[in-house]
Scaffold this motif. Structure first.
Motif, mmCIF file in Angstrom:
data_model
loop_
_atom_site.group_PDB
_atom_site.id
_atom_site.type_symbol
_atom_site.label_atom_id
_atom_site.label_comp_id
_atom_site.label_asym_id
_atom_site.label_seq_id
_atom_site.Cartn_x
_atom_site.Cartn_y
_atom_site.Cartn_z
ATOM 1 N N SER A 249 3.590 5.794 -2.927
ATOM 2 C CA SER A 249 4.797 6.496 -3.368
ATOM 3 C C SER A 249 4.865 6.586 -4.887
ATOM 4 O O SER A 249 5.332 7.583 -5.436
ATOM 5 C CB SER A 249 6.049 5.822 -2.808
ATOM 6 N N VAL A 250 4.373 5.563 -5.581
ATOM 7 C CA VAL A 250 4.345 5.605 -7.051
ATOM 8 C C VAL A 250 3.393 6.700 -7.516
ATOM 9 O O VAL A 250 3.699 7.435 -8.467
ATOM 10 C CB VAL A 250 3.952 4.222 -7.617
ATOM 11 N N ARG A 251 2.248 6.836 -6.847
ATOM 12 C CA ARG A 251 1.301 7.901 -7.210
ATOM 13 C C ARG A 251 1.922 9.284 -6.975
ATOM 14 O O ARG A 251 1.763 10.179 -7.801
ATOM 15 C CB ARG A 251 0.013 7.761 -6.405
ATOM 16 N N ARG A 252 2.620 9.448 -5.849
ATOM 17 C CA ARG A 252 3.266 10.743 -5.583
ATOM 18 C C ARG A 252 4.337 11.055 -6.620
ATOM 19 O O ARG A 252 4.461 12.192 -7.075
ATOM 20 C CB ARG A 252 3.864 10.758 -4.174
ATOM 21 N N PHE A 253 5.126 10.056 -7.016
ATOM 22 C CA PHE A 253 6.153 10.268 -8.025
ATOM 23 C C PHE A 253 5.519 10.617 -9.367
ATOM 24 O O PHE A 253 6.015 11.491 -10.086
ATOM 25 C CB PHE A 253 7.034 9.026 -8.153
ATOM 26 N N ASP A 254 4.417 9.962 -9.706
ATOM 27 C CA ASP A 254 3.709 10.264 -10.945
ATOM 28 C C ASP A 254 3.196 11.704 -10.936
ATOM 29 O O ASP A 254 3.309 12.415 -11.943
ATOM 30 C CB ASP A 254 2.558 9.285 -11.148
ATOM 31 N N ASP A 255 2.655 12.141 -9.813
ATOM 32 C CA ASP A 255 2.206 13.532 -9.695
ATOM 33 C C ASP A 255 3.365 14.497 -9.877
ATOM 34 O O ASP A 255 3.227 15.534 -10.537
ATOM 35 C CB ASP A 255 1.550 13.769 -8.334
ATOM 36 N N ARG B 225 0.837 -1.201 0.000
ATOM 37 C CA ARG B 225 0.000 0.000 0.000
ATOM 38 C C ARG B 225 0.873 1.253 0.000
ATOM 39 O O ARG B 225 0.621 2.211 -0.736
ATOM 40 C CB ARG B 225 -0.912 -0.011 1.220
ATOM 41 N N GLU B 226 1.942 1.249 0.799
ATOM 42 C CA GLU B 226 2.847 2.399 0.828
ATOM 43 C C GLU B 226 3.615 2.544 -0.481
ATOM 44 O O GLU B 226 3.860 3.663 -0.941
ATOM 45 C CB GLU B 226 3.820 2.277 1.998
ATOM 46 N N LEU B 227 3.983 1.426 -1.091
ATOM 47 C CA LEU B 227 4.664 1.480 -2.389
ATOM 48 C C LEU B 227 3.760 2.080 -3.444
ATOM 49 O O LEU B 227 4.196 2.918 -4.243
ATOM 50 C CB LEU B 227 5.118 0.078 -2.801
ATOM 51 N N ALA B 228 2.490 1.688 -3.457
ATOM 52 C CA ALA B 228 1.542 2.249 -4.418
ATOM 53 C C ALA B 228 1.353 3.747 -4.195
ATOM 54 O O ALA B 228 1.281 4.521 -5.155
ATOM 55 C CB ALA B 228 0.204 1.529 -4.316
#
Length: 66
Positions: free
Chosen positions: A40-46, A35-38
């Motif tokens: 962080s991926v969303r934050r990086f995408d933003d 859940r935390e990895l997902a």
């Protein structure tokens, strides 16, 4: 809950109870980690989208030198 544990202890299945507790703990840890990895991926995408938007705005303002 005590009757449940007493039934396991009386039959000698304490190792199975420990294994169940370990498996539940490991599964919960894996769920939280994924859940935390997902997130962080969303934050990086933003972040990447904002950089692309910034670059597009700068290129529109000052012209594309390429």
């Amino acid at each position: 809950m005590d009757r449940f544990i007493d039934a396991f202890v009386a039959r000698g299945d304490l190792a199975h109870l420990a294994l169940l507790a370990w498996a539940l703990g490991a599964s919960a840890f894996a769920y939280v980690a994924l859940r935390e990895l997902a997130a962080s991926v969303r934050r990086f995408d933003d972040f990447v989208r904002e950089i692309a938007r910034f670059n597009a705005k700068i290129n529109a303002t000052f012209g594309d030198d390429e």
